[in-house]
Enzyme design. Structure first.
Site, mmCIF file in Angstrom:
data_model
loop_
_atom_site.group_PDB
_atom_site.id
_atom_site.type_symbol
_atom_site.label_atom_id
_atom_site.label_comp_id
_atom_site.label_asym_id
_atom_site.label_seq_id
_atom_site.Cartn_x
_atom_site.Cartn_y
_atom_site.Cartn_z
ATOM 1 N N LYS A 84 0.897 -1.180 -0.063
ATOM 2 C CA LYS A 84 -0.061 -0.023 0.113
ATOM 3 C C LYS A 84 0.911 1.196 0.058
ATOM 4 C CE LYS A 84 -4.229 0.682 2.777
ATOM 5 N NZ LYS A 84 -4.908 0.519 3.841
HETATM 6 C C1 E4P Z 1 -8.030 1.676 4.124
HETATM 7 O O1 E4P Z 1 -7.680 0.786 3.752
HETATM 8 C C2 E4P Z 1 -8.088 2.404 5.548
HETATM 9 O O2 E4P Z 1 -7.186 1.470 6.333
HETATM 10 C C3 E4P Z 1 -9.300 2.612 6.349
HETATM 11 O O3 E4P Z 1 -10.517 2.179 5.560
HETATM 12 C C4 E4P Z 1 -9.510 4.000 6.781
HETATM 13 O O4 E4P Z 1 -10.422 4.124 7.595
HETATM 14 P P1 E4P Z 1 -10.795 5.387 8.591
HETATM 15 O O5 E4P Z 1 -11.041 6.642 7.888
HETATM 16 O O6 E4P Z 1 -12.091 4.949 9.292
HETATM 17 O O7 E4P Z 1 -9.693 5.404 9.466
#
Ligand code: E4P
Length: 216
Positions: A84
């Site tokens: 990522k």
């Molecule tokens: C996506 O890969 C992120 O880890 C995640 O969905 C972020 O979510 P949040 O905005 O609730 O922290």
């Protein structure tokens, strides 16, 4: 639509995996920190539990060369690692280079359609638009999923749309209707998908009546 779970909590991942509803896992540095475990150790454990399914592990480097080196190192943890990278100019460069090495990349922290277009151009396997964080600003996060779906379909981009920052069951329904390929959902929200007060009320009535049945 595929269900990924958005967590680094291994017990929750194992439960969902055993149920057969898990298609993959996403983590980020904040989720890994919450797990309280060593990052490489917990990512390796998740990759074992979700064997054969994509597990996103995020780089913390911010410069392209360093992101590529960190991405290569993460990819050595297991075959199912998806690296990522954040949607920055350097992240796009790293995505292109990692992709050419055969490493799949999830481009994260996407907040508009042009960012998603760039991620597709550099061969991202996944684009992660953050629905909930846009909603937090009073914007319509789900509209972004619709826009990206239309753009990717217009040009047959193979990048999969991974609806992220999902906070509610309604987000899940709306992401499915918008044509997201994947929704990454926190375990607590996944549990809520199965809940309905009329299910609980109906079950209570059936059980009450069953208790009144006289056995022969
Ligand atoms: C996506 O890969 C992120 O880890 C995640 O969905 C972020 O979510 P949040 O905005 O609730 O922290």
């Amino acid at each position: 639509m595929q269900f990924f779970v958005d967590t680094a909590e291994t017990d929750a991942i194992a439960e969902l995996s055993e149920m057969g509803i898990l298609d993959g896992v996403t983590t980020n540095p904040s989720l890994v920190m919450k797990s309280g475990k060593n990052p490489r150790t917990v990512i390796a454990e998740i990759c074992r539990i979700a064997a054969g399914k994509p597990v996103s592990a995020e780089v913390i480097a911010t410069e392209a060369d360093a992101m590529v080196a960190e991405g290569e190192s993460l990819a050595e943890i297991a075959d199912n690692i998806v690296v990522k990278v954040p949607l920055t100019w350097d992240g796009l460069k790293a995505c292109d280079r990692l992709g050419r090495m055969g490493i799949r990349v999830n481009v994260t922290l996407c907040f508009n359609a042009n960012q998603a277009l760039l991620a597709a151009k550099v061969g991202a396997a996944y684009i992660s638009p953050f629905v909930g964080r846009l909603d937090d600003l009073g914007l319509d996060g789900m509209e972004l999923i619709h826009e990206i779906r239309e753009i990717y379909d217009n040009f047959d981009f193979p990048t999969e749309i991974l609806a992220a920052s999902i906070r509610t069951p309604l987000h899940v329904t709306q992401a499915a209707l918008a044509g997201a390929d994947v929704a990454t959902v926190p375990p607590a929200v996944l549990h809520r998908l199965a809940q309905h007060p009329l299910t609980d009320k109906g079950l209570a009535a059936f059980l009450a009546d069953a208790a009144k049945i006289k056995s022969d």
